[in-house]
Design a protein around this motif. Sequence first.
Motif, PDB file in Angstrom:
ATOM      1  N   GLY A   4      -6.261   8.587 -14.036  1.00 35.56           N
ATOM      2  CA  GLY A   4      -5.140   7.880 -13.422  1.00 35.56           C
ATOM      3  C   GLY A   4      -4.871   8.354 -12.009  1.00 35.56           C
ATOM      4  N   ILE A   5      -4.926   9.663 -11.781  1.00 35.23           N
ATOM      5  CA  ILE A   5      -4.706  10.204 -10.433  1.00 35.23           C
ATOM      6  C   ILE A   5      -5.825   9.757  -9.505  1.00 35.23           C
ATOM      7  N   ILE A   6      -7.047   9.745 -10.021  1.00 39.70           N
ATOM      8  CA  ILE A   6      -8.175   9.296  -9.202  1.00 39.70           C
ATOM      9  C   ILE A   6      -8.003   7.823  -8.816  1.00 39.70           C
ATOM     10  N   VAL A   7      -7.549   7.004  -9.750  1.00 33.14           N
ATOM     11  CA  VAL A   7      -7.311   5.585  -9.447  1.00 33.14           C
ATOM     12  C   VAL A   7      -6.255   5.447  -8.355  1.00 33.14           C
ATOM     13  N   LEU A   8      -5.168   6.202  -8.464  1.00 33.14           N
ATOM     14  CA  LEU A   8      -4.131   6.151  -7.432  1.00 33.14           C
ATOM     15  C   LEU A   8      -4.678   6.565  -6.073  1.00 33.14           C
ATOM     16  N   LEU A   9      -5.448   7.642  -6.049  1.00 33.47           N
ATOM     17  CA  LEU A   9      -6.004   8.124  -4.782  1.00 33.47           C
ATOM     18  C   LEU A   9      -7.030   7.155  -4.196  1.00 33.47           C
ATOM     19  N   VAL A  10      -7.813   6.527  -5.041  1.00 34.85           N
ATOM     20  CA  VAL A  10      -8.800   5.552  -4.557  1.00 34.85           C
ATOM     21  C   VAL A  10      -8.091   4.369  -3.903  1.00 34.85           C
ATOM     22  N   PHE A  11      -7.035   3.868  -4.529  1.00 36.66           N
ATOM     23  CA  PHE A  11      -6.331   2.728  -3.943  1.00 36.66           C
ATOM     24  C   PHE A  11      -5.605   3.125  -2.661  1.00 36.66           C
ATOM     25  N   GLN A  12      -5.082   4.351  -2.605  1.00 38.42           N
ATOM     26  CA  GLN A  12      -4.465   4.808  -1.367  1.00 38.42           C
ATOM     27  C   GLN A  12      -5.519   4.931  -0.268  1.00 38.42           C
ATOM     28  N   PHE A  13      -6.685   5.445  -0.617  1.00 39.38           N
ATOM     29  CA  PHE A  13      -7.775   5.566   0.353  1.00 39.38           C
ATOM     30  C   PHE A  13      -8.221   4.195   0.859  1.00 39.38           C
ATOM     31  N   LEU A  14      -8.371   3.238  -0.058  1.00 38.87           N
ATOM     32  CA  LEU A  14      -8.746   1.881   0.351  1.00 38.87           C
ATOM     33  C   LEU A  14      -7.696   1.280   1.288  1.00 38.87           C
ATOM     34  N   GLY A  15      -6.431   1.500   0.965  1.00 32.44           N
ATOM     35  CA  GLY A  15      -5.358   1.002   1.834  1.00 32.44           C
ATOM     36  C   GLY A  15      -5.411   1.628   3.214  1.00 32.44           C
ATOM     37  N   GLU A  16      -5.663   2.941   3.274  1.00 29.02           N
ATOM     38  CA  GLU A  16      -5.779   3.633   4.567  1.00 29.02           C
ATOM     39  C   GLU A  16      -6.962   3.087   5.366  1.00 29.02           C
ATOM     40  N   CYS A  17      -8.083   2.869   4.678  1.00 29.26           N
ATOM     41  CA  CYS A  17      -9.274   2.342   5.360  1.00 29.26           C
ATOM     42  C   CYS A  17      -9.007   0.953   5.931  1.00 29.26           C
ATOM     43  N   ILE A  18      -8.358   0.099   5.153  1.00 26.92           N
ATOM     44  CA  ILE A  18      -8.050  -1.258   5.621  1.00 26.92           C
ATOM     45  C   ILE A  18      -7.076  -1.211   6.792  1.00 26.92           C
ATOM     46  N   ALA A  19      -6.066  -0.344   6.703  1.00 25.83           N
ATOM     47  CA  ALA A  19      -5.081  -0.233   7.788  1.00 25.83           C
ATOM     48  C   ALA A  19      -5.734   0.253   9.081  1.00 25.83           C
ATOM     49  N   LYS A  20      -6.623   1.227   8.976  1.00 22.08           N
ATOM     50  CA  LYS A  20      -7.299   1.750  10.180  1.00 22.08           C
ATOM     51  C   LYS A  20      -8.332   0.762  10.707  1.00 22.08           C
ATOM     52  N   LEU A  21      -9.077   0.134   9.809  1.00 23.49           N
ATOM     53  CA  LEU A  21     -10.148  -0.775  10.206  1.00 23.49           C
ATOM     54  C   LEU A  21      -9.610  -1.976  10.976  1.00 23.49           C
ATOM     55  N   PHE A  22      -8.496  -2.529  10.503  1.00 23.23           N
ATOM     56  CA  PHE A  22      -7.931  -3.712  11.138  1.00 23.23           C
ATOM     57  C   PHE A  22      -6.754  -3.400  12.060  1.00 23.23           C
ATOM     58  N   SER A  23      -6.477  -2.117  12.287  1.00 22.80           N
ATOM     59  CA  SER A  23      -5.375  -1.667  13.155  1.00 22.80           C
ATOM     60  C   SER A  23      -4.062  -2.340  12.780  1.00 22.80           C
ATOM     61  N   LEU A  24      -3.746  -2.318  11.495  1.00 23.57           N
ATOM     62  CA  LEU A  24      -2.526  -2.947  11.003  1.00 23.57           C
ATOM     63  C   LEU A  24      -1.321  -2.044  11.221  1.00 23.57           C
ATOM     64  N   LEU A  25      -0.165  -2.642  11.331  1.00 25.74           N
ATOM     65  CA  LEU A  25       1.071  -1.883  11.459  1.00 25.74           C
ATOM     66  C   LEU A  25       1.611  -1.436  10.105  1.00 25.74           C
ATOM     67  N   VAL A  26       1.105  -2.037   9.045  1.00 25.40           N
ATOM     68  CA  VAL A  26       1.541  -1.693   7.691  1.00 25.40           C
ATOM     69  C   VAL A  26       0.854  -0.377   7.289  1.00 25.40           C
ATOM     70  N   PRO A  27       1.609   0.579   6.738  1.00 21.34           N
ATOM     71  CA  PRO A  27       0.998   1.844   6.328  1.00 21.34           C
ATOM     72  C   PRO A  27      -0.057   1.652   5.241  1.00 21.34           C
ATOM     73  N   GLY A  28      -1.071   2.485   5.264  1.00 21.33           N
ATOM     74  CA  GLY A  28      -2.152   2.425   4.299  1.00 21.33           C
ATOM     75  C   GLY A  28      -1.705   2.519   2.848  1.00 21.33           C
ATOM     76  N   PRO A  29      -0.783   3.449   2.511  1.00 24.15           N
ATOM     77  CA  PRO A  29      -0.338   3.523   1.126  1.00 24.15           C
ATOM     78  C   PRO A  29       0.330   2.244   0.623  1.00 24.15           C
ATOM     79  N   VAL A  30       0.996   1.509   1.506  1.00 29.64           N
ATOM     80  CA  VAL A  30       1.617   0.243   1.098  1.00 29.64           C
ATOM     81  C   VAL A  30       0.524  -0.777   0.780  1.00 29.64           C
ATOM     82  N   ILE A  31      -0.499  -0.825   1.607  1.00 32.16           N
ATOM     83  CA  ILE A  31      -1.623  -1.723   1.340  1.00 32.16           C
ATOM     84  C   ILE A  31      -2.303  -1.312   0.037  1.00 32.16           C
TER      85      ILE A  31
END
Length: 117
Positions: A4-31
């Motif tokens: 469960g912790i790994i799943v949470l961390l993976v989704f947070q990581f994916l959100g961070e990657c998407i936020a950085k990749l597309f230079s979004l104003l929305v924080p990665g953890p929200v994504i």
Amino acid sequence: MLKGIIVLLVFQFLGECIAKLFSLLVPGPVIGMILLLVFLIIRKGSFKSLDNAVFIHLRYLPMLFIPAAMGIITQADILQKEFWAILISLVLGTIIALLFSAKLMDYLTNKWSQNEL
């Protein structure tokens, strides 16, 4: 629980990657949370290890309000200067959110009742 912790961390990581990749104003953890929500909707439910990991973290959720309170205390001078703008935006934002929610509920209940007939 580790799964469960790994799943949470993976989704947070994916959100961070998407936020950085597309230079979004929305924080990665929200994504990441939105992605996790979509994953759970597609999966049609959660699983035990994720539930356990979330339950353990929810116990400490009130501690996350401490930094927000400190931010308010340290920015008191800005809050005083911009008091009316903040107050008006909070009131208008609340009214708009309530009106939108009421309209959406009205639409959904009408649609649901039409499907039952």
